[in-house]
Design a protein around this motif. Sequence first.
Motif, PDB file in Angstrom:
ATOM      1  N   LYS A 119      62.874  50.886  82.762  1.00 43.00           N
ATOM      2  CA  LYS A 119      63.971  50.010  83.205  1.00 43.00           C
ATOM      3  C   LYS A 119      63.565  48.550  83.018  1.00 43.00           C
ATOM      4  CE  LYS A 119      67.718  48.603  85.346  1.00 43.00           C
ATOM      5  NZ  LYS A 119      67.911  48.839  86.784  1.00 43.00           N
ATOM      6  N   LEU A 120      62.288  48.241  83.231  1.00 41.53           N
ATOM      7  CA  LEU A 120      61.822  46.869  83.067  1.00 41.53           C
ATOM      8  C   LEU A 120      62.006  46.393  81.636  1.00 41.53           C
ATOM      9  CD1 LEU A 120      60.417  44.283  83.921  1.00 41.53           C
ATOM     10  CD2 LEU A 120      58.213  45.482  83.748  1.00 41.53           C
ATOM     11  N   SER A 121      61.612  47.200  80.658  1.00 44.07           N
ATOM     12  CA  SER A 121      61.801  46.816  79.257  1.00 44.07           C
ATOM     13  C   SER A 121      63.281  46.686  78.913  1.00 44.07           C
ATOM     14  CB  SER A 121      61.127  47.824  78.321  1.00 44.07           C
ATOM     15  OG  SER A 121      59.735  47.612  78.281  1.00 44.07           O
ATOM     16  N   GLN A 122      64.101  47.546  79.495  1.00 39.18           N
ATOM     17  CA  GLN A 122      65.543  47.442  79.256  1.00 39.18           C
ATOM     18  C   GLN A 122      66.095  46.128  79.798  1.00 39.18           C
ATOM     19  OE1 GLN A 122      67.763  51.006  80.484  1.00 39.18           O
ATOM     20  NE2 GLN A 122      65.893  52.206  80.235  1.00 39.18           N
ATOM     21  N   VAL A 123      65.616  45.737  80.974  1.00 38.14           N
ATOM     22  CA  VAL A 123      66.107  44.503  81.589  1.00 38.14           C
ATOM     23  C   VAL A 123      65.734  43.288  80.759  1.00 38.14           C
ATOM     24  CG1 VAL A 123      65.776  42.947  83.563  1.00 38.14           C
ATOM     25  CG2 VAL A 123      66.230  45.375  83.948  1.00 38.14           C
ATOM     26  N   ILE A 124      64.486  43.193  80.330  1.00 37.76           N
ATOM     27  CA  ILE A 124      64.045  41.983  79.632  1.00 37.76           C
ATOM     28  C   ILE A 124      64.440  41.982  78.154  1.00 37.76           C
ATOM     29  CG2 ILE A 124      62.169  41.584  81.249  1.00 37.76           C
ATOM     30  CD1 ILE A 124      60.217  42.690  79.267  1.00 37.76           C
ATOM     31  N   SER A 125      65.058  43.073  77.684  1.00 35.17           N
ATOM     32  CA  SER A 125      65.558  43.079  76.307  1.00 35.17           C
ATOM     33  C   SER A 125      67.080  42.982  76.254  1.00 35.17           C
ATOM     34  CB  SER A 125      65.090  44.338  75.568  1.00 35.17           C
ATOM     35  OG  SER A 125      65.542  45.511  76.203  1.00 35.17           O
ATOM     36  N   GLN A 126      67.688  42.506  77.332  1.00 33.15           N
ATOM     37  CA  GLN A 126      69.125  42.259  77.307  1.00 33.15           C
ATOM     38  C   GLN A 126      69.467  41.236  76.227  1.00 33.15           C
ATOM     39  OE1 GLN A 126      70.927  41.465  81.211  1.00 33.15           O
ATOM     40  NE2 GLN A 126      69.073  42.283  82.149  1.00 33.15           N
TER      41      GLN A 126
END
Length: 244
Positions: A119-126
């Motif tokens: 989820k962290l990688s998903q958030v910072i790759s918005q």
Amino acid sequence: MRNVIGRYLDTIDALRLEERMLTHNTLILGEEGAGKTNLACKIRNFVIDNNVPTLYMDFANSHEDDVELRYKDEHFNYIRFEESEAFDEAFAALVAEKKHIYMAVNPNFFATKREKKSKLSQVISQQKLLDDYYYFFHDIENLNGFYTKFEDFLLYMLSFTNLQKQGFTFLAQPHPIFENPHLKLLFSFLYVGKCSNANYYNTAILKTLSKNHFYYQYRTAYPTLLFNDIKSSMVKIDEYVPEL
């Protein structure tokens, strides 16, 4: 414009940050106390002065009261990463307004398996972040197992330059992973401070450097048949004193 950040030790010239640093990637390596945070703060000020929003990720997961004073300027907006709707809403509000963000992050939120994207990688790759933001990744906890959870993040970094419009700065203590030639190609600007292990980047001088002294390498803006030429210099970074 806060572009003068120090001086060269082999010439009389001032060390200046140039506009192309906004779209190129920087690696700052050095042992504890080498001055990595001071240099990162100088780069952050330069990015802010160029009206580019910043996302500063502090992997020590610091409480707001423990964040260094030098970051607590008028652009300081603290948030702690969580896998929750409350975090998603608060973070989205900051991004929508292109606010400068200081985000405390526990590296345990990264995935430990290659096939799983956290989820962290998903958030910072918005996409909004990739389109507008300059990133800082401050890896303070690598000696406490950060790189055992690094695969997800490393894969993200390797594709990062194909997605983002701005650059990023990565701060870390020395680790063999940075000897990887493919990883090195991510970075156009490299600052290496005091290191106890002289094998890093094959320069024994790193053992003798004092605080805020760095071995500065950069790829020139003039292309060659393979990669741009790399220039190297010794530099001293000015100490940043917050304005009260």
